[in-house]
Each structure stands twice: as structure tokens, then as C-alpha cells.
Design a protein around this motif. Structure first.
Motif, mmCIF file in Angstrom:
data_model
loop_
_atom_site.group_PDB
_atom_site.id
_atom_site.type_symbol
_atom_site.label_atom_id
_atom_site.label_comp_id
_atom_site.label_asym_id
_atom_site.label_seq_id
_atom_site.Cartn_x
_atom_site.Cartn_y
_atom_site.Cartn_z
ATOM 1 N N GLU A 67 -12.365 -55.728 -7.231
ATOM 2 C CA GLU A 67 -12.492 -56.746 -6.189
ATOM 3 C C GLU A 67 -11.520 -56.493 -5.049
ATOM 4 O O GLU A 67 -11.874 -56.646 -3.870
ATOM 5 C CB GLU A 67 -12.238 -58.131 -6.787
ATOM 6 N N LEU A 68 -10.312 -56.110 -5.377
ATOM 7 C CA LEU A 68 -9.290 -55.905 -4.355
ATOM 8 C C LEU A 68 -9.581 -54.687 -3.476
ATOM 9 O O LEU A 68 -9.223 -54.662 -2.295
ATOM 10 C CB LEU A 68 -7.926 -55.747 -5.020
ATOM 11 N N LEU A 69 -10.220 -53.668 -4.055
ATOM 12 C CA LEU A 69 -10.541 -52.455 -3.299
ATOM 13 C C LEU A 69 -11.872 -52.554 -2.553
ATOM 14 O O LEU A 69 -12.165 -51.695 -1.718
ATOM 15 C CB LEU A 69 -10.595 -51.252 -4.247
ATOM 16 N N ALA A 70 -12.663 -53.573 -2.845
ATOM 17 C CA ALA A 70 -14.015 -53.685 -2.289
ATOM 18 C C ALA A 70 -14.072 -53.621 -0.763
ATOM 19 O O ALA A 70 -15.036 -53.084 -0.208
ATOM 20 C CB ALA A 70 -14.674 -54.965 -2.796
ATOM 21 N N PRO A 71 -13.074 -54.140 -0.013
ATOM 22 C CA PRO A 71 -13.176 -54.071 1.455
ATOM 23 C C PRO A 71 -13.112 -52.660 2.025
ATOM 24 O O PRO A 71 -13.463 -52.464 3.202
ATOM 25 C CB PRO A 71 -11.972 -54.895 1.928
ATOM 26 N N LEU A 72 -12.671 -51.683 1.261
ATOM 27 C CA LEU A 72 -12.545 -50.323 1.794
ATOM 28 C C LEU A 72 -13.932 -49.682 1.892
ATOM 29 O O LEU A 72 -14.613 -49.502 0.871
ATOM 30 C CB LEU A 72 -11.640 -49.479 0.891
ATOM 31 N N PRO A 73 -14.358 -49.281 3.105
ATOM 32 C CA PRO A 73 -15.710 -48.731 3.272
ATOM 33 C C PRO A 73 -15.813 -47.234 3.009
ATOM 34 O O PRO A 73 -16.913 -46.697 2.888
ATOM 35 C CB PRO A 73 -16.016 -49.035 4.743
ATOM 36 N N MET A 74 -14.674 -46.548 2.946
ATOM 37 C CA MET A 74 -14.678 -45.100 2.752
ATOM 38 C C MET A 74 -14.634 -44.784 1.257
ATOM 39 O O MET A 74 -14.337 -45.656 0.439
ATOM 40 C CB MET A 74 -13.506 -44.458 3.491
ATOM 41 N N PRO A 75 -14.929 -43.531 0.862
ATOM 42 C CA PRO A 75 -14.809 -43.169 -0.553
ATOM 43 C C PRO A 75 -13.395 -43.413 -1.067
ATOM 44 O O PRO A 75 -12.412 -43.121 -0.385
ATOM 45 C CB PRO A 75 -15.147 -41.672 -0.569
ATOM 46 N N VAL A 76 -13.308 -43.977 -2.272
ATOM 47 C CA VAL A 76 -12.031 -44.213 -2.936
ATOM 48 C C VAL A 76 -12.034 -43.438 -4.247
ATOM 49 O O VAL A 76 -12.921 -43.641 -5.087
ATOM 50 C CB VAL A 76 -11.802 -45.712 -3.197
ATOM 51 N N TYR A 77 -11.077 -42.542 -4.401
ATOM 52 C CA TYR A 77 -10.991 -41.704 -5.593
ATOM 53 C C TYR A 77 -9.849 -42.205 -6.478
ATOM 54 O O TYR A 77 -8.713 -42.343 -6.026
ATOM 55 C CB TYR A 77 -10.777 -40.241 -5.193
ATOM 56 N N LEU A 78 -10.184 -42.468 -7.731
ATOM 57 C CA LEU A 78 -9.249 -43.042 -8.685
ATOM 58 C C LEU A 78 -8.692 -41.966 -9.606
ATOM 59 O O LEU A 78 -9.387 -41.012 -9.955
ATOM 60 C CB LEU A 78 -9.955 -44.111 -9.522
ATOM 61 N N MET A 79 -7.447 -42.148 -10.008
ATOM 62 C CA MET A 79 -6.793 -41.250 -10.964
ATOM 63 C C MET A 79 -6.002 -42.090 -11.956
ATOM 64 O O MET A 79 -5.420 -43.098 -11.586
ATOM 65 C CB MET A 79 -5.838 -40.291 -10.244
ATOM 66 N N PRO A 80 -5.945 -41.692 -13.225
ATOM 67 C CA PRO A 80 -5.152 -42.441 -14.190
ATOM 68 C C PRO A 80 -3.669 -42.103 -14.101
ATOM 69 O O PRO A 80 -3.287 -40.983 -13.771
ATOM 70 C CB PRO A 80 -5.725 -41.991 -15.540
ATOM 71 N N GLY A 81 -2.838 -43.103 -14.405
ATOM 72 C CA GLY A 81 -1.420 -42.901 -14.610
ATOM 73 C C GLY A 81 -1.068 -43.293 -16.027
ATOM 74 O O GLY A 81 -1.949 -43.633 -16.831
ATOM 75 N N ASN A 82 0.205 -43.296 -16.338
ATOM 76 C CA ASN A 82 0.598 -43.600 -17.715
ATOM 77 C C ASN A 82 0.340 -45.047 -18.104
ATOM 78 O O ASN A 82 0.334 -45.385 -19.288
ATOM 79 C CB ASN A 82 2.077 -43.248 -17.944
ATOM 80 N N HIS A 83 0.094 -45.942 -17.139
ATOM 81 C CA HIS A 83 -0.240 -47.331 -17.448
ATOM 82 C C HIS A 83 -1.751 -47.539 -17.599
ATOM 83 O O HIS A 83 -2.173 -48.663 -17.890
ATOM 84 C CB HIS A 83 0.291 -48.259 -16.348
ATOM 85 N N ASP A 84 -2.531 -46.508 -17.393
ATOM 86 C CA ASP A 84 -3.985 -46.637 -17.426
ATOM 87 C C ASP A 84 -4.561 -46.170 -18.754
ATOM 88 O O ASP A 84 -3.895 -45.543 -19.571
ATOM 89 C CB ASP A 84 -4.605 -45.840 -16.265
ATOM 90 N N ASP A 85 -5.840 -46.469 -18.928
ATOM 91 C CA ASP A 85 -6.606 -46.024 -20.094
ATOM 92 C C ASP A 85 -7.830 -45.268 -19.578
ATOM 93 O O ASP A 85 -8.667 -45.853 -18.887
ATOM 94 C CB ASP A 85 -7.037 -47.222 -20.934
ATOM 95 N N ARG A 86 -7.908 -43.973 -19.875
ATOM 96 C CA ARG A 86 -8.993 -43.144 -19.327
ATOM 97 C C ARG A 86 -10.367 -43.712 -19.661
ATOM 98 O O ARG A 86 -11.242 -43.816 -18.794
ATOM 99 C CB ARG A 86 -8.894 -41.719 -19.869
#
Length: 273
Positions: A67-86
Motif C-alpha cells: 500500500e505504501l509503495l502503490a503511488p510509485l508509477p515506475m518499476p519498483v524492484y524488491l530485494m530481501p534483507g536479513n529482516h525479510d523472508d524470501r
């Protein structure tokens, strides 16, 4: 034509209404960063987020992030960090096919005239990072494939010591020397961009430059004593803008938020005695 790549990092988004560390709502900070990206004079070709998208890798956190990233109209590329779950990241963002279906989250995408290579440094269940032989072999194959293009390598854990002791203890503990030797063999690597440190840091690395980006919310306290305590501060937040104009990559550090100006450096009014 100039290519503009925005780098955000270390968002640490929680479920709506939940506070990180029991006292920090990171969501409004990301909202301000998103608005700052939208108000850049030059529209970015893409945004890459170099890890720690969430705080615990939970589905509700990723739903809030979407929801927070939804306003961005360009491609958004995500990457995991140590706080994430692949696995949860993939389930929560099924439209992001570049994340793959299993294993490491590593991909190569074209951003304007740049080639962005995402390198997975995460160790599930641990805060530190590593680069095993398999991950380095993937990177070497990609660099060989795109040797004629300007390349940006993105990773979460920085491959260098920062002199912030408690962060270096959970830094990239394996593979940094092999990575530096690999980067040195490929002079088309314009930058290695990283997260994890919640600060802007720049280091010469493998004949290129390795850097970290600040967080849109909280920053790691700057204390270079080897035994410095683990602590964070609400220093001014920001992000990076990497610009390729055909010869070299130029990187800018941008504060997020609203500020007075711009004002002209000269006065068109009449002189007053």
C-alpha cells in the motif's frame, strides 16, 4: 538520455499500527520518502529497495508495504534483507516475477541504459550475510554476459568494514574478498549499492565504489568505537539517486521530506541603501 535509478533501503515496515522497537512508526517516514521521489525534478526510470523491506517478514507487513509503495508509477524492484523472508516476499508480491520461485532472490534487469544485478546476501534466521560459491558464480556469469553494459550490483549487506563495530559483527562475514576480486575483473561495474547500515557510506572497492544508503526512517548511530553500543537515532532520513549520463555513474544523497525553496541565488529587486 540520462538514466535515473533511485535506491531506497531498510524500510522496516510493520503491520498498521505496530511500532518498530516499541517506539517508531516507520510507515509515515516511507510515505514522505515516496512523496520525495515523486517530486524529483527528473522522473526515475526505476526504484530499487536494497533489503529490510519489513521488520519480521510477515504477510501483514508486506501487505502494508504494498500500500505504501502503490503511488510509485515506475518499476519498483524488491530485494530481501536479513529482516525479510524470501518465501513470504514472493507470496506477497506475485506480480514481481523477477523474484523467482525458489532459492536465492537474484535477478538481472534493464533500467534505462544501466544493467541492475541483484545479489542475495541473506542467511535465513541470522542477521549477518554471506556470499557462497553458488551466488558468486551467478554474479560472474551475469557480469560476463553484460560485459558491454554499465552495471550496478545491488546487495543488502555491504562487502566492507564500516568501523561501526556492532554492525560489522553482522555484516558480510563470508565472500567479500572473492567478490572484490570478481568486481576488479569487470571494470564496467559502476557501483556496488548496499543497505543494512542505515547510513550513507562510500568505500573504494575492487576498482569501483561500494556504498550504502540511509533509511527513510531511523539511522544507525554514528559511533566508530569498536565496542560502541547498538543504537539508532532519528537523524534526517534520505535515499540515493544514481544517474548515468553515458560516461560514469553520478550518485546523489537526497533528504526525504519537504523543505523551503528553491530560491534563486541572485536578487532581481532594486538595490536598497
Amino acid at each position: 538520455m540520462t538514466t535515473f535509478l533511485v535506491q531506497l533501503s531498510d524500510l522496516h515496515i510493520r503491520e498498521q499500527g505496530r511500532l518498530a522497537y516499541g517506539r517508531l512508526d516507520t510507515a509515515p517516514y516511507l510515505q514522505r520518502a515516496v512523496q520525495s521521489v515523486l517530486h524529483l525534478k527528473q522522473r526515475p526510470d526505476a526504484v530499487v529497495i536494497t533489503g529490510d523491506l519489513s521488520d519480521f517478514g510477515r504477510a501483514a507487513e508486506y501487505a502494508h508495504l504494498e500500500e505504501l509503495l502503490a503511488p510509485l508509477p515506475m518499476p519498483v524492484y524488491l530485494m530481501p534483507g536479513n529482516h525479510d523472508d524470501r518465501d513470504q516476499l514472493r507470496r506477497s508480491f506475485p506480480a514481481h516475477g523477477y523474484l523467482g520461485s525458489e532459492g536465492f532472490v537474484q535477478y538481472a534487469v534493464k533500467v534505462g541504459e544501466l544493467r541492475l544485478l541483484a545479489l542475495d546476501t541473506c542467511v535465513p534466521g541470522h542477521s549477518h550475510g554471506t556470499l557462497c560459491e553458488q551466488r558468486l558464480e551467478w554474479l560472474e556469469a551475469q557480469l560476463a554476459r553484460y560485459r558491454g553494459e554499465p552495471v550496478v550490483v545491488a546487495m543488502h549487506h555491504p562487502p566492507f568494514e564500516t568501523l561501526i563495530g556492532h554492525m560489522d559483527e553482522i555484516g558480510l562475514l563470508e565472500g567479500s574478498e572473492a567478490l572484490e576480486a570478481l568486481i576488479a575483473r569487470h571494470p564496467n561495474v559502476e557501483r556496488i549499492i548496499c543497505g543494512h547500515l542505515h547510513r550513507a557510506i562510500d568505500v573504494r572497492f575492487g576498482g569501483s565504489i561500494a556504498s550504502t544508503a540511509p533509511s527513510p526512517a531511523h539511522q544507525v548511530a554514528l559511533d566508530l568505537a569498536p565496542d560502541a553500543p547498538s543504537a539508532w537515532m532519528l537523524e534526517p532520513p534520505g535515499f540515493r539517486v544514481h544517474a548515468w549520463a553515458g560516461e560514469r555513474l553520478v550518485t546523489h544523497l537526497v533528504p526525504s521530506g519537504s523543505f523551503e525553496g528553491p530560491y534563486p541565488f541572485h536578487d532581481h529587486g532594486a538595490l536598497i541603501d
